[in-house]
Design a protein around this motif. Structure first.
Motif, short mmCIF file in Angstrom:
data_model
loop_
_atom_site.label_atom_id
_atom_site.label_comp_id
_atom_site.label_asym_id
_atom_site.label_seq_id
_atom_site.Cartn_x
_atom_site.Cartn_y
_atom_site.Cartn_z
N GLU A 59 0.85 -1.20 0.00
CA GLU A 59 0.00 0.00 0.00
C GLU A 59 0.88 1.24 0.00
OE1 GLU A 59 -2.54 -3.22 1.03
OE2 GLU A 59 -0.75 -2.55 2.08
N ARG B 283 0.58 -1.49 13.61
CA ARG B 283 -0.15 -2.74 13.85
C ARG B 283 0.37 -3.41 15.11
NH1 ARG B 283 0.30 -5.71 7.96
NH2 ARG B 283 -0.99 -4.29 6.74
N ASP C 188 -4.44 -9.23 10.50
CA ASP C 188 -4.01 -7.90 10.97
C ASP C 188 -4.95 -7.43 12.07
OD1 ASP C 188 -3.51 -4.70 9.19
OD2 ASP C 188 -3.47 -5.22 11.33
N ASP D 274 -6.99 5.59 4.69
CA ASP D 274 -5.60 5.77 4.28
C ASP D 274 -5.35 7.00 3.40
OD1 ASP D 274 -4.62 2.27 3.89
OD2 ASP D 274 -4.53 3.63 5.61
#
Ligand code: GAL
Length: 377
Positions: free
Chosen positions: A78, A155, A199, A286
């Motif tokens: 990403e 994360r 995740d 995002d």
């Protein structure tokens, strides 16, 4: 003949003598380096003794006073991760520390191996962006065994004694998404395109989304007709899930909440196949460039902007502090299944076509030209 033999024996004897002398010199040098008495360099006085600077035997630590910050990342798939790597690296180096980064391309075994390499290189702090929240617990244990502290970046590593977690408030991300969409669609059929099940952020975001949706569901106003995780956050997987949801509901879908912009893009591709792109509100996360372009074009409703430079700079500052043996102040706790991890959670920002100029563009996250490129010809 004999002579030659004697010569050879003598040559061998001389060789052995030289080797013995070299070995003795080496031994002396090593003893000298160990500095046996007083240990001011903090090295062990006897084999197996814990190093006072916390590093275990076999970990090559250069005592050059330069702090080494090691970062192991899941992926650069990403757009945001490319920014994270760049901005975190810049921030670490601006603090006079050394920055070493490795990327595992969503391969758990590779991530663990890379972490072992960083540990054996003697990093002073290990920063982890896990691919799999559970599988990376072993990295924390290995680092601690080597006396190295661990920070979870963005994360969270689950079921391990993580020393510090620095991220955005991911539950708040989900709440912002659902708050914007339920204002536009207070009744109807919803599709939830979750992030990657591996995740933990995807689970936190989902919790936030349902914090807001549940009352509507309980009143029977909203029905979540499709709810799936997206393997590895891949847009193609999100598109296929959205296709399945559209088929199962004969195109009668009123709203979509997706784990991030990449998966929102996949969902919008499927909506477009049914002529529904721009008609069904879609939420993402995002503030990717493609998403910003979709928002001003009207095919995506909103995204959640997380100023990456802020995250990178705060994380770098705290990582260097931890490497110096300090305990950074953390005003939040996030339970990772084993402990309440001391955490620093930054504030995410909801963005739609109305405030995109004063948020993403004003911050220089994307330029105005880039964002409006597809609609202002
Ligand atoms: C999440 C992260 C998001 C998103 C996603 C995919 O952990 O918080 O910003 O990009 O990973 O990589």
């Amino acid at each position: 003949m004999l002579e030659r033999k004697a010569m050879r024996i003598m040559a061998v004897r001389r060789l052995l003598q030289v080797a013995a002398i070299a070995l003795a010199v080496l031994l002396l040098w090593a003893i000298f380096m160990r500095g046996d008495v007083g240990n001011d360099a903090g090295l062990p006085s006897s084999p197996g003794e814990e190093l006072t600077d916390g590093h275990a035997p076999g970990v090559r630590r250069q005592d050059d006073g330069i702090i080494k910050v090691g970062l192991t990342m899941d992926t650069l798939q990403e757009e945001r991760w490319i920014k994270d790597q760049e901005m975190f690296g810049e921030a670490v180096e601006a603090l006079g520390a050394e920055f070493i980064v490795m990327t595992a391309d969503s391969d758990d075994a590779k991530q663990i191996e890379q972490a072992e390499t960083l540990i054996s290189m003697g990093v002073d702090i290990l920063v982890v962006v896990p691919h799999d929240a559970e599988a990376t617990a072993t990295i924390v244990n290995k680092a601690h065994a080597a006396g190295i502290k661990v920070m979870s970046y963005d994360r969270l590593v689950r079921n391990a004694d993580v020393d510090l977690y620095v991220s955005f408030d991911n539950e708040r991300v989900g709440e912002l998404q659902a708050e914007v969409i339920t204002k536009l669609v207070p009744e109807g059929k919803y599709v939830f395109i979750g992030g990657a099940d591996t995740d933990y952020n995807a689970h936190l975001v989902k919790k936030g989304v349902f914090n807001v949706l549940q009352p509507f569901i309980d009143r029977g106003e909203i029905t979540v007709v499709f709810d799936q995780w997206t393997r590895n956050w891949l847009p193609a997987n999100a598109r296929d899930n959205m296709r399945a949801a559209l088929r199962a509901n004969e195109g009668r879908i009123d709203a979509v909440i997706a784990g991030n912009d990449a998966t929102a893009g996949g969902a919008i591709e499927a909506l477009a196949e049914w002529g529904l792109a721009g008609k069904v509100p879609v939420a993402g996360q995002d503030a990717e460039l493609a998403a910003a372009q979709r928002i001003v074009a009207g095919t995506q409703t909103m995204t959640v902007y997380k100023p990456i430079r802020q995250l990178a700079e705060v994380a770098a500052e705290l990582a260097v502090k931890m490497a110096k043996g300090e305990t950074p102040r953390a005003d939040r706790l996030v339970n990772n299944g084993k402990i309440d991890v001391p955490s620093v959670l930054l504030t995410p920002i909801a963005v739609n076509a109305d405030n995109i100029d004063e948020t993403i563009i004003a911050d220089g996250f994307h330029s105005r030209e880039e964002v409006y490129k597809l609609i202002e010809r």
